[in-house]
Design a protein around this motif. Structure first.
Motif, PDB file in Angstrom:
ATOM      1  N   GLY A  18       0.774  -1.229   0.000  1.00  0.00           N
ATOM      2  CA  GLY A  18       0.000   0.000   0.000  1.00  0.00           C
ATOM      3  C   GLY A  18       0.806   1.281   0.000  1.00  0.00           C
ATOM      4  N   ALA A  19       2.049   1.230  -0.478  1.00  0.00           N
ATOM      5  CA  ALA A  19       2.835   2.460  -0.577  1.00  0.00           C
ATOM      6  C   ALA A  19       2.131   3.454  -1.504  1.00  0.00           C
ATOM      7  CB  ALA A  19       4.236   2.152  -1.107  1.00  0.00           C
ATOM      8  N   ALA A  20       2.200   4.732  -1.144  1.00  0.00           N
ATOM      9  CA  ALA A  20       1.565   5.770  -1.968  1.00  0.00           C
ATOM     10  C   ALA A  20       2.467   6.218  -3.103  1.00  0.00           C
ATOM     11  CB  ALA A  20       1.201   6.970  -1.099  1.00  0.00           C
ATOM     12  N   MET A  21       3.789   6.102  -2.879  1.00  0.00           N
ATOM     13  CA  MET A  21       4.767   6.563  -3.853  1.00  0.00           C
ATOM     14  C   MET A  21       5.940   5.591  -3.876  1.00  0.00           C
ATOM     15  SD  MET A  21       4.853  10.591  -2.673  1.00  0.00           S
ATOM     16  CE  MET A  21       5.066  11.370  -4.259  1.00  0.00           C
ATOM     17  N   LEU A  22       6.504   5.400  -5.068  1.00  0.00           N
ATOM     18  CA  LEU A  22       7.698   4.573  -5.224  1.00  0.00           C
ATOM     19  C   LEU A  22       8.791   5.413  -5.858  1.00  0.00           C
ATOM     20  CD1 LEU A  22       6.259   1.199  -6.611  1.00  0.00           C
ATOM     21  CD2 LEU A  22       6.397   1.997  -4.247  1.00  0.00           C
ATOM     22  N   GLY A  23      10.001   5.324  -5.302  1.00  0.00           N
ATOM     23  CA  GLY A  23      11.096   6.139  -5.801  1.00  0.00           C
ATOM     24  C   GLY A  23      12.149   5.327  -6.531  1.00  0.00           C
ATOM     25  N   PHE A  24      12.565   5.845  -7.678  1.00  0.00           N
ATOM     26  CA  PHE A  24      13.635   5.229  -8.461  1.00  0.00           C
ATOM     27  C   PHE A  24      14.805   6.213  -8.521  1.00  0.00           C
ATOM     28  CE2 PHE A  24       9.603   3.471  -9.954  1.00  0.00           C
ATOM     29  CZ  PHE A  24       9.830   2.128  -9.699  1.00  0.00           C
ATOM     30  N   ASN A  25      15.980   5.726  -8.105  1.00  0.00           N
ATOM     31  CA  ASN A  25      17.145   6.577  -7.902  1.00  0.00           C
ATOM     32  C   ASN A  25      18.034   6.554  -9.146  1.00  0.00           C
ATOM     33  OD1 ASN A  25      19.711   7.553  -7.066  1.00  0.00           O
ATOM     34  ND2 ASN A  25      19.304   6.973  -4.951  1.00  0.00           N
ATOM     35  N   PHE A  26      18.286   7.733  -9.710  1.00  0.00           N
ATOM     36  CA  PHE A  26      19.116   7.838 -10.909  1.00  0.00           C
ATOM     37  C   PHE A  26      20.461   8.513 -10.620  1.00  0.00           C
ATOM     38  CE2 PHE A  26      14.705   7.690 -12.360  1.00  0.00           C
ATOM     39  CZ  PHE A  26      14.766   6.644 -13.268  1.00  0.00           C
ATOM     40  N   TYR A  27      20.861   8.554  -9.343  1.00  0.00           N
ATOM     41  CA  TYR A  27      22.125   9.170  -8.956  1.00  0.00           C
ATOM     42  C   TYR A  27      23.229   8.128  -9.043  1.00  0.00           C
ATOM     43  CZ  TYR A  27      25.450  11.867  -6.099  1.00  0.00           C
ATOM     44  OH  TYR A  27      26.549  12.545  -5.638  1.00  0.00           O
ATOM     45  N   ALA A  28      24.171   8.329  -9.957  1.00  0.00           N
ATOM     46  CA  ALA A  28      25.162   7.299 -10.291  1.00  0.00           C
ATOM     47  C   ALA A  28      26.011   6.857  -9.103  1.00  0.00           C
ATOM     48  CB  ALA A  28      26.058   7.802 -11.417  1.00  0.00           C
ATOM     49  N   LYS A  29      26.251   7.729  -8.137  1.00  0.00           N
ATOM     50  CA  LYS A  29      27.114   7.382  -7.005  1.00  0.00           C
ATOM     51  C   LYS A  29      26.400   6.565  -5.934  1.00  0.00           C
ATOM     52  CE  LYS A  29      30.107  11.434  -7.542  1.00  0.00           C
ATOM     53  NZ  LYS A  29      30.640  12.661  -6.870  1.00  0.00           N
ATOM     54  N   SER A  30      25.114   6.366  -6.096  1.00  0.00           N
ATOM     55  CA  SER A  30      24.340   5.634  -5.095  1.00  0.00           C
ATOM     56  C   SER A  30      24.280   4.141  -5.408  1.00  0.00           C
ATOM     57  CB  SER A  30      22.912   6.185  -5.036  1.00  0.00           C
ATOM     58  OG  SER A  30      22.100   5.389  -4.188  1.00  0.00           O
ATOM     59  N   SER A  31      24.321   3.334  -4.357  1.00  0.00           N
ATOM     60  CA  SER A  31      24.163   1.881  -4.524  1.00  0.00           C
ATOM     61  C   SER A  31      22.747   1.522  -4.944  1.00  0.00           C
ATOM     62  CB  SER A  31      24.510   1.158  -3.212  1.00  0.00           C
ATOM     63  OG  SER A  31      23.643   1.578  -2.177  1.00  0.00           O
ATOM     64  N   ARG A  32      21.851   2.493  -4.883  1.00  0.00           N
ATOM     65  CA  ARG A  32      20.451   2.260  -5.256  1.00  0.00           C
ATOM     66  C   ARG A  32      20.148   2.724  -6.683  1.00  0.00           C
ATOM     67  NH1 ARG A  32      20.799   4.785  -0.115  1.00  0.00           N
ATOM     68  NH2 ARG A  32      20.498   3.246   1.538  1.00  0.00           N
ATOM     69  N   CYS A  33      21.173   3.134  -7.401  1.00  0.00           N
ATOM     70  CA  CYS A  33      20.971   3.697  -8.739  1.00  0.00           C
ATOM     71  C   CYS A  33      20.432   2.651  -9.711  1.00  0.00           C
ATOM     72  CB  CYS A  33      22.290   4.260  -9.257  1.00  0.00           C
ATOM     73  SG  CYS A  33      22.163   5.068 -10.872  1.00  0.00           S
ATOM     74  N   VAL A  34      19.493   3.078 -10.539  1.00  0.00           N
ATOM     75  CA  VAL A  34      18.966   2.229 -11.606  1.00  0.00           C
ATOM     76  C   VAL A  34      19.112   2.958 -12.940  1.00  0.00           C
ATOM     77  CG1 VAL A  34      17.315   0.970 -10.181  1.00  0.00           C
ATOM     78  CG2 VAL A  34      16.613   3.118 -11.261  1.00  0.00           C
ATOM     79  N   THR A  35      19.143   2.203 -14.002  1.00  0.00           N
ATOM     80  CA  THR A  35      19.167   2.792 -15.341  1.00  0.00           C
ATOM     81  C   THR A  35      17.750   3.180 -15.753  1.00  0.00           C
ATOM     82  OG1 THR A  35      18.828   0.661 -16.406  1.00  0.00           O
ATOM     83  CG2 THR A  35      21.123   1.329 -15.998  1.00  0.00           C
ATOM     84  N   PRO A  36      17.620   4.088 -16.694  1.00  0.00           N
ATOM     85  CA  PRO A  36      16.270   4.417 -17.176  1.00  0.00           C
ATOM     86  C   PRO A  36      15.521   3.201 -17.700  1.00  0.00           C
ATOM     87  CG  PRO A  36      17.822   6.107 -17.871  1.00  0.00           C
ATOM     88  CD  PRO A  36      18.643   5.003 -17.262  1.00  0.00           C
ATOM     89  N   SER A  37      16.221   2.286 -18.362  1.00  0.00           N
ATOM     90  CA  SER A  37      15.545   1.103 -18.905  1.00  0.00           C
ATOM     91  C   SER A  37      15.044   0.187 -17.799  1.00  0.00           C
ATOM     92  CB  SER A  37      16.464   0.345 -19.862  1.00  0.00           C
ATOM     93  OG  SER A  37      17.642  -0.067 -19.203  1.00  0.00           O
TER      94      SER A  37
END
Length: 215
Positions: free
Chosen positions: A23-42
């Motif tokens: 039931g999360a209201a928002m989901l975040g996708f991280n595009f910051y290259a230095k972060s271990s949570r970074c994802v590509t646009p694809s």
């Protein structure tokens, strides 16, 4: 009263599904290259296909230029941009106008002056997010997601003209106190539902979202 929750830094289908199911209201996708949570646009595009339309898909960028943002949006269908760097008021307004998406501006907080500085963004951002400012002594600190909290009493009694979220070191053990102290109606977390940086825990996501419904 249930609080709204944004789970940020999602990288896998299993984590996205857990956030959706919980039931999360928002989901975040991280595009910051230095972060271990970074994802590509694809990858963000593929993960976004798992997200129902009523859940807001947020793209986190840090001082990104127009070309970088355009590259992300060419693949990932996002609902909002999260500006998590040192973006000025003018730059925040520019991003919002240029890309036609709502903007969430992150305010890094260490003292009352930082809360006061947030007022300038109320006229240009659609949402505000208050996160802990990492100390200068902290090596390899990210703009956010450092599992650090700030003095929650700084937000007590504050009213803003735009919706806002509380972030910074939140987890299942402290979120109830954080909400009581600040009056937050929405929270954002990443490290608080991880086993280690960048690796989300399905059980921690479920536990946190179950708890959020009781607050």
């Amino acid at each position: 009263m249930a609080i709204d929750v944004k789970i940020c830094g999602l990288k896998t289908p299993a984590a996205v599904q857990a956030a959706v199911d919980g039931g999360a209201a928002m989901l975040g996708f991280n595009f910051y290259a230095k972060s271990s949570r970074c994802v590509t646009p694809s990858l963000a595009a593929a993960l976004g296909q798992l997200v129902p339309a009523h859940i807001v898909k947020v793209g986190l960028v840090v001082d990104a230029d127009d070309a970088a943002i355009a590259e992300i949006l060419a693949e990932a269908k996002l609902d909002m941009l999260q500006l998590h760097g040192s973006e000025t008021v003018a730059r925040t307004a520019e991003v919002r106008s240029r890309f036609g998406l709502p903007v969430m501006k992150v305010i890094s907080v260490s003292d009352a002056a930082d809360i006061a500085a947030a007022r300038a963004y109320e006229s240009v951002a659609d949402m505000l997010l208050f996160d802990a400012k990492p100390p200068k002594s902290m090596k390899n600190a990210l703009p956010g997601g450092n599992a650090l909290s700030f003095d929650w009493s700084l937000l007590k009694g504050q009213n803003f003209s735009k919706p806002w979220l509380l972030a910074g070191g939140l987890n299942a053990a402290n979120v109830a106190e954080a909400v009581r102290e600040t009056g937050a109606k929405a929270v954002d977390l990443s490290s608080g539902v991880e086993d280690r940086p960048g690796e989300k825990s399905i059980s921690k996501i479920k536990e946190f979202l179950d708890l959020a419904r009781t607050l």
